[in-house]
Design a protein around this motif. Sequence first.
Motif, PDB file in Angstrom:
ATOM      1  N   UNK A 254       1.051  -1.073   0.131  1.00 26.91           N
ATOM      2  CA  UNK A 254       0.146  -0.012  -0.164  1.00 26.91           C
ATOM      3  C   UNK A 254       0.816   1.158   0.035  1.00 26.91           C
ATOM      4  N   UNK A 255       0.965   1.720  -1.212  1.00 25.93           N
ATOM      5  CA  UNK A 255       2.007   2.907  -1.282  1.00 25.93           C
ATOM      6  C   UNK A 255       1.669   4.109  -1.992  1.00 25.93           C
ATOM      7  N   UNK A 256       0.279   4.308  -2.556  1.00 19.61           N
ATOM      8  CA  UNK A 256       0.160   5.274  -3.442  1.00 19.61           C
ATOM      9  C   UNK A 256      -1.012   6.301  -2.791  1.00 19.61           C
ATOM     10  N   UNK A 257      -1.317   7.330  -3.571  1.00 19.12           N
ATOM     11  CA  UNK A 257      -2.207   8.074  -2.980  1.00 19.12           C
ATOM     12  C   UNK A 257      -3.759   7.934  -3.520  1.00 19.12           C
ATOM     13  N   UNK A 258      -3.787   6.399  -3.900  1.00 16.13           N
ATOM     14  CA  UNK A 258      -5.144   6.114  -4.366  1.00 16.13           C
ATOM     15  C   UNK A 258      -4.989   5.412  -5.704  1.00 16.13           C
ATOM     16  N   UNK A 259      -4.187   5.769  -6.639  1.00 11.39           N
ATOM     17  CA  UNK A 259      -4.232   4.982  -7.599  1.00 11.39           C
ATOM     18  C   UNK A 259      -3.553   3.677  -7.585  1.00 11.39           C
TER      19      UNK A 259
END
Length: 284
Positions: A254-259
């Motif tokens: 889990x590493x993104x701003x939602x993408x």
Amino acid sequence: MVRGPRTRRRTALMGLAALMGLAACAAGERTPGPAAPAVRLAPSAPPAPSAAPETVAPAAAPSGELDVITYTHVPAGLPADPGPASLDPLTEGLHPTRRLVLYDAPGGEPRAYLPPTIRGVTVVVPIVATRPGWSAVLLPSVNRRIGWLPDHGWQARELTDQVVVRRGDRTLTWLRAGVPRKAWSVAIGTARTPTPLGRTFVLGRTGTRGSHYAGLDALVLGAVPDDRDAVAPGLRDAHTGIHAWYRKSVFGHAASNGCVRMPREAQRTLLDNLAAGTPITVVD
């Protein structure tokens, strides 16, 4: 987060809006076979008469001017998706041939206009439910909301593909005609900026800038951040997207701003196969 879409047919570019940039989805980063034959079965007894279809009231005319759905705005009063976690294939979409009135129920109150294009991109929305004379569709620029349209003023579009993102497994699966074709380990949003749950769809595609995206276009989804205040100010009007990522170490995390971040070749596969309107379901 994706700042604006452009779209293409399966093999050729359609008329596009001006190229929009792609904002980085890294937390804290700002860089940019043939069909089966039909079979006829002879009934052993005469079929029972069909029940008469339920009568649905005609569409009410708007009493005043309505807001138009845009890339950043959807008016209030539209109902929730009745099956946000459903993995049933959605096989038909529609393209508005003109600006259409959206209703909150068959024969209900008019709430908004669904335009035929958004930022120059041809709008195709999946049909999730039908009643006599009416169809309910997933909406762009909002999460887990639908609108009802009378059965005129639009063109039907066949939807053959489907994408399922599982946040718990950090996987993305591409299906065609309900059959899984490929699956990949991907990166999703962080706990603070999660990839929004529920059904959405491919709104279009956009070019990207910078080596982070492996030089490939991104797929722009109808979904937007559930908590706009949780992302950087420059991303609050952005949409969730699916795009390639340059660093393999993020996949499975889990590493993104939602993408949803994809391996380079996986993104190529999606770009080659997914048309506008393709349903995307995000589940835990």
